[in-house]
Design a protein around this motif. Structure first.
Motif, mmCIF file in Angstrom:
data_model
loop_
_atom_site.group_PDB
_atom_site.id
_atom_site.type_symbol
_atom_site.label_atom_id
_atom_site.label_comp_id
_atom_site.label_asym_id
_atom_site.label_seq_id
_atom_site.Cartn_x
_atom_site.Cartn_y
_atom_site.Cartn_z
ATOM 1 N N SER A 69 8.603 17.681 -11.632
ATOM 2 C CA SER A 69 9.178 16.858 -10.181
ATOM 3 C C SER A 69 10.692 16.288 -10.722
ATOM 4 N N GLN A 90 6.737 15.619 -3.270
ATOM 5 C CA GLN A 90 5.698 15.577 -3.759
ATOM 6 C C GLN A 90 5.193 14.043 -3.158
ATOM 7 N N ASP A 125 6.949 20.630 -4.255
ATOM 8 C CA ASP A 125 6.556 20.047 -5.216
ATOM 9 C C ASP A 125 5.033 19.397 -5.048
ATOM 10 N N GLU A 126 4.064 20.159 -5.741
ATOM 11 C CA GLU A 126 2.711 19.776 -5.532
ATOM 12 C C GLU A 126 2.329 19.386 -3.968
HETATM 13 MG MG MG Z 1 5.319 15.821 -10.132
#
Ligand code: MG
Ligand code: ADP
Lengths: 261, 417
Positions: free
Chosen positions: A52, A96, A181-182
């Motif tokens: 991240s 995220q 991100d995720e």
């Molecule tokens: Mg992360």
């Protein structure tokens, strides 16, 4: 015709020896990565590896201090650009943890953003009618309820709705490089499939995607050309989608053993 | 008359030969108070966070002013409008036709009784107003009259070190319904002062909405009091939007004297520079079965200061009261200040009351999120600020007024569309 071929191999982003820290703590420790147009790269790695952080630095989050290295984004020095100019140049980060912004309407802000991007590129403003047509089309890609699209940004959205909203926004802004991100975290299998399908539909030869994930599962749907392992602030291993399967099976301990000093 | 003026301790007004228009008895009562009264200091509880040096150290002149064009001050184009300049009615700028069922005119031509509920003792600005008021509006909406257009009063201030003492009366009779818009503006004014008192009676089953917009010059001062007497089954709503002025103090004193009343107080203030804006509200629930809703929101930048003091009184026999109060603030700079003090004093046992006060900053995560989508930092902040303040702006039901407020915001804060 030649220019098309050239573009196909065009380097989208080149990250060299990137070092970055926060509050005096070094998180990225000499990271190298190159992504070309038309490619999908996956970045995997244990919690706290710096995934991240990398995404945040590329998007321009100011809390991080870049102490060394360079990032070339489509011929521009990315680190010199303000966050909004990175977006206007075609960089997109799907967060995220998407932020809830009470009172700010999702589509109103998107329209303003789209127009500022167009203004930056010297293009005409989008008409209200064309914009609404676009909202309808793009929200369908991730099966996002049109009502959600026009509510306050992420306010009261479920985890899955927030992630779908991220991909909806990506579809609206049509970036050159998207960093997810995720985006799979917190999604059940149906939602995962919808989101992954959405991302695949947006893929062209001219754009590129970096998928940050914990789980191999997402990569069954968004098939990567390359898989990288980020550990302790560096890319320590690069392979193809088989590497993801291996990581799924063996976990990260062997990576940790191999690379920890 | 000038003899009387010279005998006062508080000698900030040079009346220039203009006489106060209230009756002699009230005037002399006020002047007697002014002989001994001092300006409150920050040791006085009600003025704890507001220093009056800017006003008390000056001398203000009563002086007629001349303004030729009021189009940019017309909040509502469809409203019936009266215009006051420096505290005097300017009939050349007013609407010529007054709707049926109402009186809407200069207070100098009315014979009503003033000051029934207005406290003079220890109240320097009420006393100054009572002694020196030069004019004001008299609104009398007759029983059962339902106004289809709002009534608008535009107060203009022009010139240096001028004072306008305005005394307004609004009476909304039984079953009547009306909306009154009050706008306070300036043109070429410097360090001038508006001191306005509005006495309001909302009679049985009547509905009154007051939209008040304060946009005087950044060097000017205003002290403003609304003294409201609500009778049973009535609804009173006031929306106070304060966007400019060096020092603004609003006193809302609402006495809820009848059962089944609803009282709505909404306020928004957006401050910058060295502005100081102080909203003091008092809702006094004297009887049972009433509700009051209060929402004040503010955004404070630079070295500006906002003060909010909201008091809700629920008397001993006032059971089944629902009283809600909320004050929320956003500070945009290190040097901005908010003093927020909600006060509930409840002497009845079967009531539902709540209050909340928050002061914070803009959510920087959200600003980053918006910028990461391509919005400039300025647009992102503007969007977040307008979203924050919008809860209050949305309470204004009159679309013309709402649009006017949004335009003022754009002008004042250099927000393009
Ligand atoms: Mg992360
Ligand atoms: N604001 C911060 N202050 C201090 N340390 C931080 C901050 N944000 C992240 N970190 C640290 O940086 C490291 C990398 O975090 P992150 O990039 O979120 O990892 P990942 O996304 O790979 O799980 C972690 O050790 C985390 O604790």
């Amino acid at each position: 015709m030649q220019s098309v071929i050239f573009q196909f191999y065009f380097k989208m982003i080149t990250i060299k020896n990137l070092h970055a820290s926060i509050d005096g703590k070094e998180i990225l420790k000499g990271l190298n990565l190159e992504v070309k147009a038309g490619e999908v790269h996956a970045i995997m790695g244990p919690n706290g590896a710096g995934k991240s952080t990398l995404a945040s630095i590329l998007a321009g989050r100011e809390e991080y201090e870049v102490t060394d290295g360079t990032v070339d984004f489509d011929g521009k020095d990315l680190l010199e650009l303000a966050t909004e100019d990175r977006a206007r140049e075609g960089l997109f980060l799907a967060f995220q943890y998407p932020v809830e912004i009470p009172g700010v309407s999702n589509i109103n802000f998107l329209r303003a953003a789209l127009n500022e991007i167009r203004d930056y590129k010297g293009e005409e403003q989008i008409s209200a009618k064309d914009f609404m047509t676009m909202v309808r089309e793009k929200s369908a890609i991730v099966e996002l309820d049109a009502k959600l699209a026009s509510r306050s940004v992420n306010e009261g959205f479920s985890g899955g709705e927030k992630k779908r909203n991220e991909i909806f926004q990506m579809a609206m802004l049509n970036p050159k490089l998207a960093i997810l991100d995720e985006t799979d975290s917190g999604l059940d299998i149906d939602a995962l499939r919808i989101v992954a399908n959405g991302v695949n539909k947006l893929k062209t030869k001219e754009n590129a995607t970096i998928v940050i994930t914990h789980y191999q599962r997402l990569l069954d749907y968004i098939v990567p050309d390359f898989v990288h392992v980020l550990y302790d602030g560096q890319i320590v291993k690069t392979g193809t989608k088989e590497l993801a399967l291996e990581l799924e099976e063996r976990g990260y301990d062997w990576i940790k053993e191999e690379f920890s000093k | 008359m000038s003899e009387l003026l010279n005998s006062t301790e508080i000698n900030i007004i040079n009346s220039n030969g203009f006489e106060g228009i209230l009756n002699e008895k009230l005037k002399s009562e006020a002047l007697t108070i002014l002989e001994t009264i001092q300006f409150p200091t920050t040791r006085t509880e009600a003025w704890k966070y507001t220093r009056l040096g800017k006003i008390s150290n000056k001398k203000f002149n009563v002086q007629k002013g001349d303004i030729s064009n009021i189009s940019k001050f017309q909040i509502s184009k469809e409203a019936t409008t009266l215009v006051f300049v420096n505290g005097f009615l300017d009939s050349s700028l007013c609407s010529s036709e007054i709707p049926n069922g109402i009186e809407f005119k200069s207070i100098t031509n009315s014979t009503i009784e003033f000051g029934k509920n207005l406290k003079l003792e220890n109240e320097i600005f009420h006393s100054l107003n009572t002694a020196y008021a030069t004019d004001g509006v008299y609104i009398h909406i007759k029983a059962n009259a339902i106004l289809d257009k709002p009534l608008q009063i535009i107060h203009l201030l022009t010139g240096e070190h001028c004072i306008a003492n305005l005394r307004n009366v609004i009476i909304c009779e039984k079953n009547a319904q009306a909306e009154v818009i009050q706008g306070f503006f300036t043109e070429n004014a410097e360090e001038s002062f508006t001191n306005v008192v509005t006495e309001i009676i909302v009679e049985e089953n009547s509905h009154l909405i007051l939209n008040k917009i304060q946009y005087e010059d950044e060097s000017c001062y205003q002290v403003s009091t609304e003294q409201v007497d609500q009778h049973k089954n009535s609804t009173f709503t006031i929306n106070t939007i304060t966007l400019n002025g060096a020092l603004v103090r609003n006193n809302l004193n609402i006495e809820v004297n009848g059962e089944n009343c609803t009282t709505n107080l909404n306020g928004a203030y957006l401050l910058k520079g060295n502005q100081h804006v102080d909203n003091h509200t008092l809702v006094d629930h004297k009887v049972a079965h009433c509700e009051s809703h209060e929402l004040y929101k503010g955004v404070v930048n630079d070295k500006a200061t906002a003060v909010f003091n909201g008091k809700v009184f629920v008397r001993k026999d006032a059971q089944k009261i629902n009283a809600f109060q909320s004050n929320a603030n956003v500070l945009l700079s290190d040097d901005s200040t908010v003093n927020s003090k909600p006060e509930l004093e409840i002497y009845a046992d079967d009531v539902k009351c709540s209050h909340g006060s928050t002061t914070g900053q803009l959510d920087e995560e959200a600003v980053f999120y918006l910028r990461a989508r391509g919005l400039s930092e300025k647009s992102a902040r503007k969007l977040m600020i307008s979203a924050f303040i919008n809860d209050v702006i949305e309470k204004i039901q009159n679309e013309e007024v709402k649009l006017f407020v949004i335009q003022l915001l754009q002008e004042r804060f250099d927000w393009e569309k």
